[in-house]
Design an enzyme around this catalytic site. Structure first.
Site, PDB file in Angstrom:
ATOM      1  N   TYR A 152     -12.679  -3.594  11.124  1.00 16.80           N
ATOM      2  CA  TYR A 152     -11.466  -3.053  10.885  1.00 16.80           C
ATOM      3  C   TYR A 152     -10.876  -3.258  12.191  1.00 16.80           C
ATOM      4  O   TYR A 152      -9.417  -3.805  12.312  1.00 16.80           O
ATOM      5  CB  TYR A 152     -11.642  -1.566  10.835  1.00 16.80           C
ATOM      6  CG  TYR A 152     -10.181  -0.788  10.892  1.00 16.80           C
ATOM      7  CD1 TYR A 152      -9.555  -0.731   9.547  1.00 16.80           C
ATOM      8  CD2 TYR A 152     -10.127   0.149  11.895  1.00 16.80           C
ATOM      9  CE1 TYR A 152      -8.211  -0.052   9.601  1.00 16.80           C
ATOM     10  CE2 TYR A 152      -8.555   0.685  11.827  1.00 16.80           C
ATOM     11  CZ  TYR A 152      -7.939   0.617  10.794  1.00 16.80           C
ATOM     12  OH  TYR A 152      -6.715   1.322  10.902  1.00 16.80           O
TER      13      TYR A 152
ATOM     14  N   GLY B 209      -0.417   8.034   1.375  1.00 18.24           N
ATOM     15  CA  GLY B 209      -0.319   7.967   2.731  1.00 18.24           C
ATOM     16  C   GLY B 209       0.725   7.533   3.432  1.00 18.24           C
ATOM     17  O   GLY B 209       1.974   8.219   2.944  1.00 18.24           O
ATOM     18  N   ILE B 210       0.810   6.811   4.701  1.00 16.56           N
ATOM     19  CA  ILE B 210       1.824   6.448   5.513  1.00 16.56           C
ATOM     20  C   ILE B 210       2.759   5.603   4.475  1.00 16.56           C
ATOM     21  O   ILE B 210       4.077   5.482   4.511  1.00 16.56           O
ATOM     22  CB  ILE B 210       1.166   5.585   6.642  1.00 16.56           C
ATOM     23  CG1 ILE B 210       0.399   6.425   7.565  1.00 16.56           C
ATOM     24  CG2 ILE B 210       2.565   5.182   7.409  1.00 16.56           C
ATOM     25  CD1 ILE B 210      -0.184   5.899   8.627  1.00 16.56           C
ATOM     26  N   GLY B 211       2.175   4.723   3.748  1.00 11.73           N
ATOM     27  CA  GLY B 211       3.030   3.859   2.902  1.00 11.73           C
ATOM     28  C   GLY B 211       3.990   4.730   2.071  1.00 11.73           C
ATOM     29  O   GLY B 211       5.236   4.276   1.833  1.00 11.73           O
TER      30      GLY B 211
ATOM     31  N   GLY C  23       0.823  -1.307  -0.269  1.00 10.52           N
ATOM     32  CA  GLY C  23       0.074  -0.131   0.074  1.00 10.52           C
ATOM     33  C   GLY C  23       0.817   1.258   0.101  1.00 10.52           C
ATOM     34  O   GLY C  23       0.596   2.216   0.691  1.00 10.52           O
ATOM     35  N   ALA C  24       2.001   1.394  -0.883  1.00 10.12           N
ATOM     36  CA  ALA C  24       2.974   2.511  -0.666  1.00 10.12           C
ATOM     37  C   ALA C  24       2.529   3.324  -1.654  1.00 10.12           C
ATOM     38  O   ALA C  24       3.510   4.521  -1.788  1.00 10.12           O
ATOM     39  CB  ALA C  24       4.286   1.805  -0.901  1.00 10.12           C
TER      40      ALA C  24
END
Length: 294
Positions: A235, A77-79, A73-74
């Protein structure tokens, strides 16, 4: 020189230094910033890093050349910020993304920051166990080590649906797909030790349970039917599974030089994870002034 710096000479023959990461030049040798005091006062963790610290600040001065990292998931966002920070410090980073177009766009954004960054995109759809297997096989065919595996990809607030494997999608994407990926790459991690696995979890794991009334694991809670499904609970349960998996993985692999840690990225950190339902988008927008931006 620190990673991202190059030494050049101007028209007068004077040496100057180019910082490609921060896009600036200076006649002051940046290596002076890494000199060591004779009697340094060791700062506490609280003094060194806080809620305003960035990944680039934390990695400052580290040379990660020779290290190989996979981040799921890069592309956003954070990724993405993690991938960019590792790549700008010399690591060879593989962005494991479901959407190759978005993954390639993320690679280009990193290369704009530093043209010598070693980054590439590979297809990984965690909602398909076959895709996870194909990704692992493709990575192994490169015959490179694996020092860092960051399991970051996740869905939040998604409507109920089953994957092609017949499992509830939040459970499979957030936990089971990563579980399978780690199992397939375990031999590479062990050969590459010291290596580490990072599970991006959440404090929300505290607000759920995966046991039945007798205290036994209730598998029906992990992949519930549509009637029993609530997005927030799904989640939370997936994040609890991340932590339980990370703890057990560390117990089994740490004697072999592979550590595993689960991390909480921050309360209501502003990213695109809220995109599945307008109510979540509204809540995140209201909380925006009190959160940390990507």
């Amino acid at each position: 020189l620190p990673y991202g710096w190059e030494q050049e000479t101007d028209e007068n023959g004077q040496v100057y230094f180019v910082d490609h990461i921060n896009k600036r030049t200076t006649y002051l040798d940046p290596r002076l910033a890494f000199t060591v005091e004779d009697n340094p006062v060791k700062p506490t963790t609280r003094q060194k890093y806080d809620g305003n610290s960035t990944a680039m600040e934390i990695l400052q001065g580290l040379d990660l050349s020779g290290k190989v990292a996979i981040i799921t998931g890069a592309n956003s966002g954070i990724g993405f910020e993690t991938a960019k920070s590792l790549a700008l410090h010399g690591a060879y980073v593989i962005l494991a993304c479901r959407n190759m177009s978005r993954g390639n766009d993320a690679v280009q954004r990193i290369l704009v920051e530093w043209h010598k960054a070693k980054v590439e995109t590979m297809t990984l759809d965690l909602a398909s166990l076959q895709s996870v297997q194909h990704f692992a096989e493709a990575f192994k065919s490169k015959n490179v080590p694996l020092h860092i595996l960051i399991c970051n990809a996740a869905v939040f607030g998604a409507p109920w649906c089953l994957t092609e494997d017949g499992l509830e999608s939040t459970f499979q994407v957030n936990h089971l797909g990563h579980f399978y990926l780690v199992q397939l790459l375990e031999d590479v991690l062990r050969r590459s030790s010291p290596a580490r696995v990072v599970m991006v979890s959440s404090e929300s794991h505290r607000f759920t349970e995966i046991k039945d009334s007798s205290g036994k694991l209730d598998f029906s809670l992990l992949s519930p039917s549509k009637k029993e499904y609530w997005a927030m609970l799904a989640y939370n349960r997936s994040k609890l599974c991340n932590i339980l998996f990370s703890n057990e993985l560390n117990r089994r692999l740490s004697p072999h030089g592979v550590t595993s840690n689960a991390v909480h990225p921050g309360n209501m950190i502003y990213s695109s994870i809220h995109r599945n339902w307008w109510v979540y988008t509204l809540l995140f927008t209201l909380a925006r002034p009190f959160t940390k931006s990507m």
